[in-house]
Design a protein around this motif. Sequence first.
Motif, mmCIF file in Angstrom:
data_model
loop_
_atom_site.group_PDB
_atom_site.id
_atom_site.type_symbol
_atom_site.label_atom_id
_atom_site.label_comp_id
_atom_site.label_asym_id
_atom_site.label_seq_id
_atom_site.Cartn_x
_atom_site.Cartn_y
_atom_site.Cartn_z
ATOM 1 N N PHE A 472 14.502 92.391 51.540
ATOM 2 C CA PHE A 472 13.410 92.304 50.571
ATOM 3 C C PHE A 472 12.525 93.544 50.609
ATOM 4 O O PHE A 472 12.536 94.307 51.574
ATOM 5 N N ILE A 473 11.795 93.733 49.516
ATOM 6 C CA ILE A 473 10.761 94.773 49.433
ATOM 7 C C ILE A 473 9.475 94.056 49.053
ATOM 8 O O ILE A 473 9.445 93.346 48.046
ATOM 9 N N SER A 474 8.423 94.184 49.875
ATOM 10 C CA SER A 474 7.147 93.591 49.499
ATOM 11 C C SER A 474 6.190 94.701 49.093
ATOM 12 O O SER A 474 6.173 95.784 49.687
ATOM 13 N N ILE A 475 5.440 94.440 48.045
ATOM 14 C CA ILE A 475 4.481 95.430 47.531
ATOM 15 C C ILE A 475 3.129 94.751 47.453
ATOM 16 O O ILE A 475 2.985 93.735 46.769
ATOM 17 N N PHE A 476 2.182 95.296 48.175
ATOM 18 C CA PHE A 476 0.838 94.770 48.086
ATOM 19 C C PHE A 476 -0.052 95.794 47.390
ATOM 20 O O PHE A 476 -0.042 96.983 47.717
ATOM 21 N N VAL A 477 -0.820 95.319 46.424
ATOM 22 C CA VAL A 477 -1.774 96.236 45.788
ATOM 23 C C VAL A 477 -3.008 95.440 45.339
ATOM 24 O O VAL A 477 -2.893 94.339 44.793
ATOM 25 N N ALA A 478 -4.172 95.963 45.690
ATOM 26 C CA ALA A 478 -5.431 95.374 45.213
ATOM 27 C C ALA A 478 -5.930 96.255 44.082
ATOM 28 O O ALA A 478 -6.023 97.479 44.237
ATOM 29 N N ILE A 479 -6.200 95.642 42.941
ATOM 30 C CA ILE A 479 -6.550 96.452 41.771
ATOM 31 C C ILE A 479 -7.894 96.031 41.184
ATOM 32 O O ILE A 479 -8.404 94.941 41.443
ATOM 33 N N ASP A 480 -8.421 96.936 40.397
ATOM 34 C CA ASP A 480 -9.536 96.611 39.513
ATOM 35 C C ASP A 480 -8.916 95.984 38.267
ATOM 36 O O ASP A 480 -8.184 96.654 37.529
ATOM 37 N N PRO A 481 -9.141 94.692 38.036
ATOM 38 C CA PRO A 481 -8.424 94.014 36.948
ATOM 39 C C PRO A 481 -8.772 94.572 35.571
ATOM 40 O O PRO A 481 -8.012 94.389 34.612
#
Lengths: 558, 558
Positions: A472-481
């Motif tokens: 698997f590849i996990s991608i975490f990103v916190a964004i300004d919606p």
Amino acid sequence: MPATELQPPALQPGTLRVIPLGGLGEVGRNMTVYELNGKLLIVDVGVLFPEEHQPGVDLILPDIAPIRERLDDIVGIVLTHGHEDHIGAVPYLLRLKNDIPLLGSTLTLALVEAKLKEHRIKPYTLTVREGQREHLGPFGLEFVAVNHSIPDALAVAIRTEAGMVLHTGDFKMDQLPLDDRLTDLRAFARLGEEGVDLFLPDSTNADIPGFTPLEKDIGPVLEAVIAKAPRRVIVASFASHVHRVQQVLDAAAANGRRVALIGRSMVRNMGIAADLGFLKVPEGVLIDFKKAGDVPDDRIVYMSTGSQGEPMAVLSRMANGDHQIEVGEGDTVILASSLIPGNENAVYRVIDNLTRLGVKVVHKANAKVHVSGHAAAGELLYCYNILKPRNVLPVHGEFRHLTANAQLAIETGIPAENTFIAENGTVLDLRDGVVRMVGQLDLGYVYVDGSSVGTITDADLKDRRILAEEGFISIFVAIDPQNGRAIVGPEIHSRGFAEDDSVFDAVRPKIVKALNEAAENGVRDQHSYQQVVRRTVGRWVNTQHRRRPMIVPVVIEA
Amino acid sequence: MPATELQPPALQPGTLRVIPLGGLGEVGRNMTVYELNGKLLIVDVGVLFPEEHQPGVDLILPDIAPIRERLDDIVGIVLTHGHEDHIGAVPYLLRLKNDIPLLGSTLTLALVEAKLKEHRIKPYTLTVREGQREHLGPFGLEFVAVNHSIPDALAVAIRTEAGMVLHTGDFKMDQLPLDDRLTDLRAFARLGEEGVDLFLPDSTNADIPGFTPLEKDIGPVLEAVIAKAPRRVIVASFASHVHRVQQVLDAAAANGRRVALIGRSMVRNMGIAADLGFLKVPEGVLIDFKKAGDVPDDRIVYMSTGSQGEPMAVLSRMANGDHQIEVGEGDTVILASSLIPGNENAVYRVIDNLTRLGVKVVHKANAKVHVSGHAAAGELLYCYNILKPRNVLPVHGEFRHLTANAQLAIETGIPAENTFIAENGTVLDLRDGVVRMVGQLDLGYVYVDGSSVGTITDADLKDRRILAEEGFISIFVAIDPQNGRAIVGPEIHSRGFAEDDSVFDAVRPKIVKALNEAAENGVRDQHSYQQVVRRTVGRWVNTQHRRRPMIVPVVIEA
């Protein structure tokens, strides 16, 4: 190809309903429910062992959905014999209601009780023996001796106002059994004269022509191998195969060797069998494993489990040099057991590793050290001709086994329309000698994994298979919606994907760009942002690596 | 149990060095390197198919590390026959240097060229036939006809100043072969008279007593099954088994049926075989698959792949109702092939699904529709007695096969000390009729997955197995590194873990607390924070669920 669901009609008084919950289309988790006048009788409650497409699963239980709300209606559970595929799920059923009476032979109940003790359940039991008759509500039971690869197995005839059923459990018809306890064909003949309305026979070996060879033919082979062995002998078999262990004890005694049992289940089961008189231990032959090291190498036989290549069993650990008994040049290992389909690679790996250590390996392919415990086609023909049942429902087997068994029935003159190839959940009603298929329930697999029972779904197993194939590849990103701008991340990690994480440097800017574009196109919600990440990474990995790992995007609003 | 590495001494001029790179301790990826006076000769460059403990792997290649920097020294590659386990890795080697000459028979080279074309490589080839002699640098080659389950197979005798080697490739000794092309025992006798210093025989069936039955015995069985079939017949076999396809064509013709080939590899290979005259197509028998639907059901035979239960092959798709040919009641499927160990479950699933659809399935277990392509013990004894080789290095087989083959050699009088059980990477030197094991190279597995070659490691496969058994839990948390305070997260996700993500509500506060405590105890770096998360979640999941999923903690500083 699951059968289409079809709800059966309400059951009329005086009609016997039969619903196999397990054991049809599979070898394992045997369980059949009989219903009459509001009462339920159950025959066998076994487990199924998982195949390689069910990774991480410990056990598979029958789906008891059709009776889950009716446990108070159960008048008793008949256990035909002590094998796991017939008794293994008893603890999971008794967990729900622990006072359902268990009926079975002395040995069968002793094995179930030992198992239930580990689950801290003390059951209500009624010990029965061949010839004995009992009444449980509307069901009249008569127990009949049958011969199998574990002693003290019983078939059960079920007499009801709707007709008589004969349910064999597992059996074969060894005509010279070690314990002189034959499958009771006189009783079969008597039942046949009385009239068997429905016969449920073991189908495991129905597609094997001829007759299962005699168990007693194995003894001389074991004795000859042990006689010629220059050093230690290790025999691996099933922990429940009392007759096989008996022959090993006798062969060892004949050669002046002591025998040490290894492995918790082997020691426990043979202790039970010896206490009850099913295993006759020659004077002074058994020795405690802890003291076996003091016996000279050419005077000892070890009896262990692990004949199926199970990685944690004694034999595999020996083969890997990971057991306190370090086998080597001059030692002999005998695999006195069948090779269950699906276990070939594991078993051959054990054989190869033992050979590499210098061990001589004797197994089914190069010596007659195993015979099956199930009736082959020739034996089943005898049964059909002696019983002449009105209707037949072959049980215990893969679809091809059930079909082969039905074909045998037809060849002896039973009309094809009275021969039923059913699935788990098929509902059959018997009345006035006539059997009708009246419904098909939609049953599933109940998986046990660690302490969870039934929480694992087929979707989870599909996920596991994808993880196994591709990682698997996990991608975490916190964004300004509001604008899709990445505030933290993208943090990208992978396991089982088999490339250095530095390869992700190439895709990180693509993710940032895709999120921005999505925001410009009006995307605002988390789910859609996650889809954007999944698509971006999925496309990149497919193009660049021709692979399809599981992609796990986590986008949160910061 | 990998052998201990031992660097061989520098090779002296006039000494022949032999290094098997693949095919020892496994059935597949056959490749042997011969070195003399600075030049290298290679025999076979095959692939190995993965087992279930190598999930997601497409192919396994020989580890060519010992020759990777010496490709310019290779004078040629001899390909003994056209099976994947002997030619499948040629494209991966030629990718590194595409002008290494390939030597082989007409059919072998045609199959390799078709394969290389898919990789866009046009090789340099030299077609050879039985009896032909060639010189490549210090190696004098003589090619000898052998009989196998693909036509036009060759053994190769390698004459050098250090001595003569006979390398059989795969072979058996069918004494009445369909194409009258026998394994040339007269040539073996002549080479034996001249003096074979080192013999490398096929070991696949060395542990099977007796003789491999005749291929021609299958024809009448096929013909009888087809004669009795009321509707369509589908025969599944290997896409390279020209003789088997020949027998199907003949049996169909004898029954007035047409034959349609299905599947890309079947159509391609049989096209090549027919063009070259190895497959003799009876007049008017073959019909294009697209037109086969117009032929009445009792006048058609389909010839397909998929006899090993491969999920994407024609037969599996038919069994799943996922192929344009919808099989059913009255149709007959013949599995005219071996059952390769490890494929049992997949094959039986196909058989069961076909049976469920009403198809009659004929296979090795219930009819004589397959014989092996490899010499059994009885045939190998003939070889040893005719050749009387000075030294023997059994190749092509699992360890138990190599050992059994060596034992046969010893039984014919070859001294045990001249019989070598080697591993991949074992280095043997031959000079003056004497063979010595002089080294052991540490070789690995080269995995192909999608477009990556060699980037997957055994550690990745271990990760995949853990993911398959248990799934994973990923935890993302962004913290203030000074006090361990979670600023974003903990975000917890799982796949294949088989519990609802809401179970993680219980562990989230534990993680926050553990991070704070770690900070108080002076932890400041990311790695240690991640360890804290891993331990916290690991302990919780083990206690609460008795499970051990992979735990993937990501802690970043915000």
